[in-house]
Design an enzyme around this catalytic site. Structure first.
Site, PDB file in Angstrom:
ATOM      1  N   THR A  97       0.872  -1.178   0.000  1.00 23.26           N
ATOM      2  CA  THR A  97       0.000   0.000   0.000  1.00 23.26           C
ATOM      3  C   THR A  97       0.907   1.224   0.000  1.00 23.26           C
ATOM      4  OG1 THR A  97      -1.666  -1.168   1.299  1.00 23.26           O
ATOM      5  CG2 THR A  97      -1.816   1.241   1.223  1.00 23.26           C
ATOM      6  N   LYS A 111      -7.763   1.512  -3.183  1.00 28.60           N
ATOM      7  CA  LYS A 111      -7.430   1.055  -1.815  1.00 28.60           C
ATOM      8  C   LYS A 111      -7.584   2.195  -0.804  1.00 28.60           C
ATOM      9  CE  LYS A 111      -5.072  -0.929   1.630  1.00 28.60           C
ATOM     10  NZ  LYS A 111      -5.394  -2.104   2.368  1.00 28.60           N
ATOM     11  N   LYS A 143      -1.806   5.116   8.554  1.00 27.43           N
ATOM     12  CA  LYS A 143      -0.987   5.180   7.323  1.00 27.43           C
ATOM     13  C   LYS A 143      -1.889   5.405   6.096  1.00 27.43           C
ATOM     14  CE  LYS A 143       1.546   2.274   4.093  1.00 27.43           C
ATOM     15  NZ  LYS A 143       2.108   0.999   3.722  1.00 27.43           N
TER      16      LYS A 143
HETATM   17  P1  NAD Z   1       5.864  -5.916   7.557  1.00 25.39           P
HETATM   18  O1  NAD Z   1       6.628  -4.772   8.134  1.00 25.39           O
HETATM   19  O2  NAD Z   1       5.456  -7.060   8.413  1.00 25.39           O
HETATM   20  O3  NAD Z   1       6.659  -6.518   6.292  1.00 25.39           O
HETATM   21  C1  NAD Z   1       7.439  -5.757   5.409  1.00 25.39           C
HETATM   22  C2  NAD Z   1       8.687  -6.563   5.076  1.00 25.39           C
HETATM   23  O4  NAD Z   1       9.462  -5.836   4.125  1.00 25.39           O
HETATM   24  C3  NAD Z   1       9.588  -6.824   6.287  1.00 25.39           C
HETATM   25  O5  NAD Z   1       9.850  -8.206   6.419  1.00 25.39           O
HETATM   26  C4  NAD Z   1      10.859  -6.022   5.974  1.00 25.39           C
HETATM   27  O6  NAD Z   1      12.039  -6.620   6.474  1.00 25.39           O
HETATM   28  C5  NAD Z   1      10.829  -6.035   4.456  1.00 25.39           C
HETATM   29  N1  NAD Z   1      11.630  -4.969   3.859  1.00 25.39           N
HETATM   30  C6  NAD Z   1      11.706  -3.662   4.206  1.00 25.39           C
HETATM   31  N2  NAD Z   1      12.563  -3.012   3.402  1.00 25.39           N
HETATM   32  C7  NAD Z   1      13.020  -3.927   2.496  1.00 25.39           C
HETATM   33  C8  NAD Z   1      13.919  -3.853   1.405  1.00 25.39           C
HETATM   34  N3  NAD Z   1      14.516  -2.711   1.060  1.00 25.39           N
HETATM   35  N4  NAD Z   1      14.169  -4.996   0.733  1.00 25.39           N
HETATM   36  C9  NAD Z   1      13.575  -6.158   1.064  1.00 25.39           C
HETATM   37  N5  NAD Z   1      12.701  -6.284   2.098  1.00 25.39           N
HETATM   38  C10 NAD Z   1      12.437  -5.182   2.791  1.00 25.39           C
HETATM   39  O7  NAD Z   1       4.552  -5.240   6.877  1.00 25.39           O
HETATM   40  P2  NAD Z   1       3.208  -5.987   6.439  1.00 25.39           P
HETATM   41  O8  NAD Z   1       2.203  -5.905   7.537  1.00 25.39           O
HETATM   42  O9  NAD Z   1       3.534  -7.299   5.813  1.00 25.39           O
HETATM   43  O10 NAD Z   1       2.687  -4.948   5.322  1.00 25.39           O
HETATM   44  C11 NAD Z   1       3.269  -4.917   4.024  1.00 25.39           C
HETATM   45  C12 NAD Z   1       2.419  -4.000   3.142  1.00 25.39           C
HETATM   46  O11 NAD Z   1       1.069  -4.475   3.114  1.00 25.39           O
HETATM   47  C13 NAD Z   1       2.344  -2.553   3.651  1.00 25.39           C
HETATM   48  O12 NAD Z   1       2.409  -1.682   2.548  1.00 25.39           O
HETATM   49  C14 NAD Z   1       0.989  -2.488   4.351  1.00 25.39           C
HETATM   50  O13 NAD Z   1       0.438  -1.188   4.365  1.00 25.39           O
HETATM   51  C15 NAD Z   1       0.170  -3.440   3.489  1.00 25.39           C
HETATM   52  N6  NAD Z   1      -0.986  -4.057   4.162  1.00 25.39           N
HETATM   53  C16 NAD Z   1      -0.848  -4.614   5.402  1.00 25.39           C
HETATM   54  C17 NAD Z   1      -1.956  -5.204   6.018  1.00 25.39           C
HETATM   55  C18 NAD Z   1      -1.832  -5.842   7.393  1.00 25.39           C
HETATM   56  O14 NAD Z   1      -2.875  -6.168   7.980  1.00 25.39           O
HETATM   57  N7  NAD Z   1      -0.631  -6.065   7.909  1.00 25.39           N
HETATM   58  C19 NAD Z   1      -3.191  -5.227   5.372  1.00 25.39           C
HETATM   59  C20 NAD Z   1      -3.296  -4.673   4.087  1.00 25.39           C
HETATM   60  C21 NAD Z   1      -2.191  -4.093   3.486  1.00 25.39           C
END
Ligand code: NAD
Length: 290
Positions: free
Chosen positions: A93, A168, A243
């Site tokens: 997102t 979204k 966010k």
């Molecule tokens: P998270 O922080 O658990 O996972 C993100 C991952 O990206 C981490 O493992 C981190 O180490 C990795 N990362 C960061 N920088 C990096 C890089 N340069 N190279 C490689 N890996 C890298 O976050 P999440 O909850 O999995 O959310 C991910 C996305 O999904 C976000 O954009 C969030 O807004 C969206 N989202 C989350 C949810 C939810 O319920 N968690 C729901 C809908 C959408």
């Protein structure tokens, strides 16, 4: 297909595992060693260099925290490193402007690319029941659809590049607004002497009915089981709602629109988050009326 998956956190970990279950060969990359090891246990091949992970693949999927990271990962490690024929799919997102900028750079390098943010949280990512809102050309959508359908229950084409992100954030702005409205209505009903279950029985079949009430009621013990029944643990974190509301306000700014109610919802969630509630489910905003 051979698919590179970058960003194996709370959401990406489950999504990559579902690609493996669907029979794809998955190359996993994450900066976090723990996330990478967990992906390895779920059947992914693990890589410590993103450029190596994307070499020779048919598709790249990313699930990253924000727009700056998405831009950096695509610029440094994906565009010009994955084969030009590989379809690029960003499920993070992020802001609409960055999604369009990255898509333009990918297109200039010969890629088909879509932005494909999701509706549904960690449980839906694990279960493969996410909804994907997809922005990109018809050809890019058709190429991405097969990959996305292995991770979700619905894949919807929203239009050109960036329109997935637009769908979204507009959806989540409305969600934030009607959750606050639902919380306020229940709080007032109770202060006026109405039993919350009685108010639910009436309003859920009247014109005040909405998803925050009948699918995600913020009052414990009322409606279906929700995070409210688990002391507001799990579910969709307040920090993530904030966010998305900030992204919506940023987009409203670039569209020169005064989204007044969205802005107010953002302010209320910002204050709630600032008071140490960032990890609580967003429906906990009802406790502000205690
Ligand atoms: P998270 O922080 O658990 O996972 C993100 C991952 O990206 C981490 O493992 C981190 O180490 C990795 N990362 C960061 N920088 C990096 C890089 N340069 N190279 C490689 N890996 C890298 O976050 P999440 O909850 O999995 O959310 C991910 C996305 O999904 C976000 O954009 C969030 O807004 C969206 N989202 C989350 C949810 C939810 O319920 N968690 C729901 C809908 C959408």
């Amino acid at each position: 297909m051979k698919i590179a998956f970058i960003g194996l956190g709370n959401m990406g970990g489950g999504m990559a595992a579902n690609l493996v279950k669907a029979g794809h060969e998955v190359n996993a990359f994450d900066l976090s060693e723990a996330a990478l090891a967990a992906a390895g246990e779920k059947g992914c091949a693990t890589f410590t260099d993103a450029r190596e992970a994307v070499a020779g693949v048919d598709a790249v999927v990313t699930m990253l925290p924000n727009g700056d990271i998405v831009r950096k990962v695509y610029t440094d490690s994906v565009i010009g490193h994955a084969p030009a024929e590989a379809v690029l799919i960003d499920c993070s997102t992020i802001d609409v402007a960055t999604a369009r900028e990255v898509s333009a750079a990918a297109t200039a390098a010969g890629h088909d690319m879509v932005d494909a943010p999701v509706s549904g949280g960690i449980a839906a990512a694990d279960a493969g029941t996410l909804t994907f809102m997809v922005g990109g050309t018809q050809q890019a959508f058709e190429r991405a659809e097969g990959v996305l359908s292995a991770m979700g229950k619905a894949v919807i084409h929203a239009g050109d590049a960036g329109n997935g992100q637009a769908a979204k954030i507009c959806n989540n702005m409305l969600l934030g607004i009607h959750m606050i409205g639902t919380a306020e209505a229940f709080a007032l009903a109770q202060k006026l002497g109405l039993d919350p279950q009685t108010f639910y029985d009436i309003s859920s079949v009247s014109s005040g009915q909405c998803w925050s009430m009948t699918s995600y009621c913020p009052v414990p013990g009322v409606g279906p089981k929700t995070p409210a029944d688990n002391d507001y643990q799990g579910g969709f974190a307040t920090a993530l709602m904030l966010k998305d509301l900030k992204l919506a306000m940023e987009a409203a700014g670039t569209a020169h629109m005064n989204a007044r109610i969205g802005a107010f919802a953002k302010d209320l969630y910002e204050a709630f988050d600032g008071a140490g509630n960032g990890m609580r489910d967003f429906s906990a905003i009802i406790t502000e009326y205690d």
